[in-house]
Design a protein around this motif. Structure first.
Motif, short mmCIF file in Angstrom:
data_model
loop_
_atom_site.label_atom_id
_atom_site.label_comp_id
_atom_site.label_asym_id
_atom_site.label_seq_id
_atom_site.Cartn_x
_atom_site.Cartn_y
_atom_site.Cartn_z
N GLU A 99 -0.99 9.01 0.87
CA GLU A 99 -2.32 8.44 0.98
C GLU A 99 -2.50 7.20 0.10
OE1 GLU A 99 -7.04 9.74 0.53
OE2 GLU A 99 -5.45 11.05 -0.21
N LEU A 153 -3.31 -2.06 3.87
CA LEU A 153 -4.16 -0.89 4.05
C LEU A 153 -4.59 -0.38 2.67
CD1 LEU A 153 -1.99 1.09 6.64
CD2 LEU A 153 -3.96 -0.37 7.14
N ASP A 191 -5.52 2.94 2.35
CA ASP A 191 -5.03 4.30 2.29
C ASP A 191 -4.29 4.61 3.58
OD1 ASP A 191 -7.11 4.60 4.15
OD2 ASP A 191 -7.60 6.62 3.45
N ILE A 192 -3.58 5.73 3.63
CA ILE A 192 -2.93 6.22 4.84
C ILE A 192 -3.47 7.61 5.13
CG2 ILE A 192 -0.77 6.97 5.90
CD1 ILE A 192 0.68 4.81 4.35
N SER A 223 -5.60 4.26 8.91
CA SER A 223 -6.25 4.14 7.60
C SER A 223 -7.74 4.39 7.75
CB SER A 223 -6.02 2.75 7.00
OG SER A 223 -6.77 2.60 5.81
#
Length: 313
Positions: free
Chosen positions: A192, A223, A225-226, A242
């Motif tokens: 994340e 990005l 976050d993931i 994201s």
């Protein structure tokens, strides 16, 4: 120097300082939200011809055809993760508040609910080879695999083979995304944040053992976050979702960005933006499915001719 000149100089100096601070704030916000990276990559997308687009998933060609459909009976849950089973032509998600694995039809009808005993915070689910499923528990930092039988209604964590994914100090910033790379017989993992990154894990190796997890080289993902991953065996590319960036990004087998779309309102046929997107997958026809908290389903379909790339917040 007269008083009015001094006041004028001070006033201009204040305006200059205010302008510089405003410019600095705008630059910091743009950098934090990666607007500059999106703009640069958007111009790169404009250079990609139709023939090359056909070799990719090419996200700008997708339009929303199902938007924010509530998953009945899951109003109080926090849905997360998403995977497609070609064998059953169904979807699977996991929930966090009361850990469950839930099977859905492609239009979001609940088929069965499977209790996950001993799991703490399941965030990712993926269909692997040979009919196996895998669940990532972010809090426990584990990848658990199993075969799901037709009559299964509960699973016990202690009875299933699990792999420790490491990053013991990740807390609630661990692995959320998982995808099965059928071409290279490996699991792709998305951490994340703190740090954010894509990883590959040969799985299984000799005698059923896993290999060593390695970071994917890749470029700058722009990005924040993931949230989720999925893999497209037709192109060998993956989709990276994201939540915080409200973005869906296509990357190649090395983790290099290929195309993207914004999940903001008005983009690619979205009447409203997708808030808290937590899971993404693709079916055999290339349709893209996204789930968002608390219990909403979206479907995007590839148009016959690729649309223009999008740039938005």
């Amino acid at each position: 120097m007269s008083n009015w000149i001094v006041r004028l100089v001070r006033l201009r100096l204040r305006w200059l300082i205010a302008f510089l601070l405003l410019g600095l704030s705008a630059a910091l916000v743009a950098n934090y939200r990666h607007w500059d990276d999106r703009l640069y990559f958007w111009f790169q997308e404009l250079q990609v011809g139709a023939a090359e687009q056909q070799q990719h998933i090419w996200l700008p060609g997708y339009q929303a055809v199902l938007q924010g459909k509530p998953l009945q009976g899951l109003e109080q849950e926090e849905v997360s993760g998403l995977t497609y089973s070609a064998d059953s032509n169904t979807l699977f998600i996991v929930t966090g508040k009361s850990p469950q694995l839930i099977e859905l039809t492609l239009d979001g009808q609940v088929l069965r609910r499977i209790d996950l005993h001993g799991f703490a915070n399941p965030e990712g689910v993926e269909m692997l080879a040979d009919g196996r499923l895998a669940i990532i528990d972010e809090r426990m930092r584990t990848l658990t695999t199993f075969k799901l039988e037709a009559l299964t209604r509960s699973l016990e964590f202690a009875e299933l083979p699990s792999l420790d994914l490491g990053f013991a100090d990740a807390g609630n910033k661990g692995f959320e995304g998982i995808a099965w790379d059928s071409r290279n017989n490996r699991v792709l993992l998305g951490k994340e944040r703190g740090p954010l990154g894509l990883f590959s894990l040969p799985f299984p190796g000799e005698d059923g053992a896993t290999g060593v997890m390695q970071p994917m080289g890749g470029g700058h993902l722009f990005l924040r976050d993931i949230s989720s991953l999925t893999y497209d065996a037709r192109t060998g590319h993956s989709l990276v979702l994201s939540d915080e960036s409200r973005l869906l990004l296509e990357v190649d087998e090395y983790g290099e960005p290929v195309s993207f779309i914004s999940l903001a309102r008005g983009m690619n046929g979205l009447r409203g933006g997708i808030e808290q997107a937590e899971g993404v997958t693709m079916d055999a026809q290339g349709n893209i499915y996204i789930v968002s908290e608390p219990n909403l389903l979206y479907v995007l379909h590839k148009e016959p001719a690729a649309a223009s790339p999008t740039l938005a917040d």
